[in-house]
Write an enzyme that holds these catalytic residues in place. Structure first.
Site, PDB file in Angstrom:
ATOM      1  N   HIS A  64       0.894  -1.236  -0.051  1.00  0.00           N
ATOM      2  CA  HIS A  64       0.054   0.133  -0.062  1.00  0.00           C
ATOM      3  C   HIS A  64       0.679   1.100  -0.118  1.00  0.00           C
ATOM      4  CE1 HIS A  64      -3.042  -2.458   2.355  1.00  0.00           C
ATOM      5  NE2 HIS A  64      -3.310  -2.877   0.781  1.00  0.00           N
ATOM      6  N   LYS A  73       6.635   5.673   7.178  1.00  0.00           N
ATOM      7  CA  LYS A  73       5.996   5.020   8.085  1.00  0.00           C
ATOM      8  C   LYS A  73       7.262   4.200   8.952  1.00  0.00           C
ATOM      9  CE  LYS A  73       2.458   3.447   5.252  1.00  0.00           C
ATOM     10  NZ  LYS A  73       2.158   2.556   4.209  1.00  0.00           N
ATOM     11  N   TYR A 133       2.921   0.668  13.789  1.00  0.00           N
ATOM     12  CA  TYR A 133       3.608   1.548  12.975  1.00  0.00           C
ATOM     13  C   TYR A 133       3.097   3.207  13.256  1.00  0.00           C
ATOM     14  CZ  TYR A 133       0.239   0.184   9.624  1.00  0.00           C
ATOM     15  OH  TYR A 133      -1.252  -0.223   8.989  1.00  0.00           O
ATOM     16  N   ASP A 174      -7.183  -5.954  -1.830  1.00  0.00           N
ATOM     17  CA  ASP A 174      -5.836  -6.097  -2.051  1.00  0.00           C
ATOM     18  C   ASP A 174      -5.401  -7.025  -3.382  1.00  0.00           C
ATOM     19  OD1 ASP A 174      -4.977  -4.514  -0.113  1.00  0.00           O
ATOM     20  OD2 ASP A 174      -4.258  -5.964   1.173  1.00  0.00           O
TER      21      ASP A 174
END
Ligand SMILES: Cc1cn([C@H]2C[C@H](O)[C@@H](COP(=O)(O)OP(=O)(O)O[C@H]3O[C@H](C)C(=O)[C@H](O)[C@H]3O)O2)c(=O)[nH]c1=O
Length: 191
Positions: A64, A73, A133, A174
């Site tokens: 992503h 991230k 994260y 996905d």
């Protein structure tokens, strides 16, 4: 040296952040983020949101990115183990389309720092894997984008055989993501 060490990886601009782990006869303590100490190793991004996901063994999340409000991230495994993957999708990058797969394990306090310009995803290698994260911009579903985990041009070496994972569990969203060759990346390499 401060409390964090920043280690380069084989892929340009992707680094591992290793915190100092303070062990004693009770267990251990570590800082997972410290603005001043991160600035000392060159990370001055402002993290604005924290995420946690929980996955069974064999789950694949990703790959992503957000096309606007793009997110850097800082990925760490709270429990279990993942095969973490980043793909360079910065137009003009000498490593455009290159990817890095790296195991992150709760036993090892290493964290992966993924700047803006990379697609990100992971495969959970243990049941009840928890990944936390920090991200540098807010979730913007209208800009949610990605590329297929099983992109035939990328041939990402997901460790399915080694981990005895016959069929990864992938979200319907996905499962229909485009291949890298079919996207126009919104990111440009800044050199
Ligand atoms: C990412 C996100 C999701 N959500 C909601 C939206 C859905 O109702 C639900 C699951 O979302 P999604 O299927 O997009 O979650 P993942 O597949 O784990 O997505 C993440 O997977 C890979 C590993 C990434 O690097 C991204 O950070 C992120 O896209 O949580 C939120 O409310 N806030 C958020 O920041």
């Amino acid at each position: 040296m401060g409390k964090f060490e920043r280690v380069k990886t084989k892929l340009n601009d992707i680094t591992i952040i290793r915190p100092t782990v303070f062990k004693d006869d009770r267990g251990f303590f570590l800082e997972t983020y410290n603005r001043e100490e991160f600035a000392e190793v060159g990370i001055t991004d402002e993290f604005v949101q924290d995420n946690v996901s929980h996955s069974a063994k064999g789950v694949v999340r990703g790959l992503h990115y957000q096309s606007k409000n793009a997110q850097g991230k800082l990925v760490r495994v709270l429990r279990g183990k993942i095969f973490d993957v980043v793909v360079d999708i910065r137009n003009g990058s000498p490593t455009y389309g290159h990817h890095l797969g790296i195991e992150l394990d709760a036993q090892d306090a290493g964290m992966l720092f993924v700047p803006v310009g990379f697609a990100h995803g992971f495969m959970a290698l243990k049941d009840a894997t928890e990944v936390m994260y920090k991200v540098t911009d807010f979730y913007s579903p209208q800009y949610d984008a990605g590329i297929r985990w099983d992109d035939p041009d990328l041939r990402i070496p997901w460790p399915m055989k080694a981990q005895e994972i016959s069929r990864p569990v992938v979200s319907p969203k996905d499962a229909v993501l485009p291949f890298l060759r079919d996207i126009i990346s919104p990111f440009n390499y800044a050199g």
